[in-house]
Design a protein around this motif. Structure first.
Motif, short mmCIF file in Angstrom:
data_model
loop_
_atom_site.label_atom_id
_atom_site.label_comp_id
_atom_site.label_asym_id
_atom_site.label_seq_id
_atom_site.Cartn_x
_atom_site.Cartn_y
_atom_site.Cartn_z
N TYR A 98 10.27 1.28 -7.19
CA TYR A 98 10.61 0.48 -6.05
C TYR A 98 10.25 1.36 -4.97
CZ TYR A 98 13.86 4.42 -5.88
OH TYR A 98 14.82 5.60 -6.04
N CYS A 99 9.65 0.72 -3.95
CA CYS A 99 9.67 1.00 -2.74
C CYS A 99 10.38 1.76 -2.21
CB CYS A 99 8.04 0.08 -2.37
SG CYS A 99 7.76 0.74 -0.86
N THR A 100 9.83 3.03 -1.51
CA THR A 100 11.59 3.02 0.34
C THR A 100 10.92 2.13 1.37
OG1 THR A 100 10.20 6.12 0.00
CG2 THR A 100 12.41 5.10 -1.82
N LYS A 101 9.76 2.02 1.72
CA LYS A 101 9.60 1.41 2.47
C LYS A 101 9.84 1.03 2.63
CE LYS A 101 5.99 5.13 4.32
NZ LYS A 101 5.81 6.27 3.27
N CYS A 102 9.09 -0.57 1.56
CA CYS A 102 9.49 -2.01 1.72
C CYS A 102 11.53 -1.89 1.73
CB CYS A 102 8.48 -2.81 0.66
SG CYS A 102 6.25 -2.67 1.19
N GLN A 103 11.92 -1.60 0.59
CA GLN A 103 13.26 -1.39 0.12
C GLN A 103 13.76 -1.24 0.87
OE1 GLN A 103 11.30 -2.10 -4.09
NE2 GLN A 103 12.96 -2.54 -4.47
N GLY A 132 0.39 -1.37 -0.07
CA GLY A 132 -0.20 0.09 -0.42
C GLY A 132 1.04 1.52 -0.29
N HIS A 133 1.90 0.92 -0.22
CA HIS A 133 2.82 2.26 -0.02
C HIS A 133 3.05 3.42 -1.71
CE1 HIS A 133 5.18 -0.59 2.89
NE2 HIS A 133 4.06 0.57 3.22
N ASP A 134 3.03 3.99 -2.24
CA ASP A 134 3.73 4.82 -2.91
C ASP A 134 5.32 4.60 -3.94
OD1 ASP A 134 1.42 6.55 -2.90
OD2 ASP A 134 2.42 8.09 -1.62
ZN LIG Z 1 6.44 -0.52 -0.18
#
Ligand SMILES: [Zn+2]
Length: 287
Positions: free
Chosen positions: A281-286, A266-268
């Motif tokens: 890419y996702c800066t929260k998951c990665q 659910g992150h941008d």
């Molecule tokens: Zn994410």
């Protein structure tokens, strides 16, 4: 651009040409005009040499190495490899007539036709003409193959991957650029590099030298898993890619970050150009 799973699927679909003999080769007007102007358009050797090396040769088998597809040709003692790279938008078709190519753009942009002994034809079509066809005597004569990492399912591939990523020459490069290098791992292009980095939780911008060995092993496994998922889904169908039979794969429906706005958590999604390619890419998951 077709990546490893798409090329592997083309190879499997074209198994129907095995045992047939190439009786005659025709090249398109674009190929002829290119060659006359001194550019080796699609056919990367003089057309007369290409024809001499393929006509009257029986297609013994097909193979794939990285994103290269090859046909082993034989006539008596004479053996040649017809090796091809689909470039940005190349496609092979095995059919009875050009009219059987469903997609107008591929029908219109055929570049090479191999007329086969059962009356069918193997057609190489390429809208943008970045693909390559050439003949070689053996794979070990062809430098891009000689330099290539082991195949992803080779038991030596994981150790090779870790060693190649950690080579001092790669230490300062973005990890994403490094894993798109065929000397590091075969066949990962932009899409599968983005997807596997997401699965492994590694930021594509991270310097390769700052990724631990443990995380590199996870990343290699993520690449293998993404390839195998894609193979099971019939590959990705995006823009110019079509399978040899004109069918379409479903892998694009399984993308987690590539061309997405929101990650599965659910992150941008962030996008950035890395090594000339738009990276998702996702800066929260990665990290
Ligand atoms: Zn994410």
């Amino acid at each position: 651009m077709p990546e490893l799973p798409e090329v592997e699927l083309v190879k499997r679909e074209l198994s129907t040409v095995q045992g047939l003999t190439i009786e005659r080769v025709e090249v398109s007007e674009k190929v002829t005009l290119g060659h006359n102007a001194g550019k080796l358009t699609v056919v990367k050797e003089p057309v007369d040499v290409f024809m001499k090396n393929t006509e009257n040769m029986k297609i013994i088998s097909l193979g794939r190495r990285g994103k290269y597809l090859y046909f082993i040709l034989q006539n008596g003692d004479r053996v040649k490899y017809l090796i091809g790279h689909l470039g940005m938008s190349g496609a092979f078709f095995h059919l009875d007539s050009l009219d059987d190519i469903v997609e107008y753009n591929f029908r219109k942009h055929w570049q090479v036709i191999f007329r086969l002994s059962d009356g069918s034809m193997l057609v190489y079509a390429d809208i943008r003409r970045f693909g390559e066809l050439r003949t070689i005597d053996r794979l070990s004569d062809f430098l891009p193959v000689v330099r290539m990492a082991p195949e992803y399912d080779d038991e030596a591939a994981a150790e090779h991957f870790v060693g190649a990523v950690r080579h001092p020459a790669n230490a300062g490069k973005a990890i994403k650029a490094v894993i798109m290098d065929s000397t590091v791992v075969t066949g990962a292009g932009n899409i599968y590099a983005c997807e596997s980095l997401y699965d492994a939780g590694i930021l594509p911008t991270r310097k390769a030298g700052n990724v631990s060995v443990k995380r590199l092993r996870d990343l290699f496994q993520a690449i293998v898993d993404v390839f195998e998922l894609s193979l099971s889904q019939g590959g990705s169908t995006i823009s110019d890619y079509r399978s040899s039979t004109g069918g379409s794969g479903e892998m694009q429906n399984r993308f987690k970050v590539y061309q997405r706005k929101i990650c599965p958590e659910g992150h941008d999604i962030t996008t950035k150009v890395i090594a000339g390619r738009n990276t998702f890419y996702c800066t929260k998951c990665q990290r």
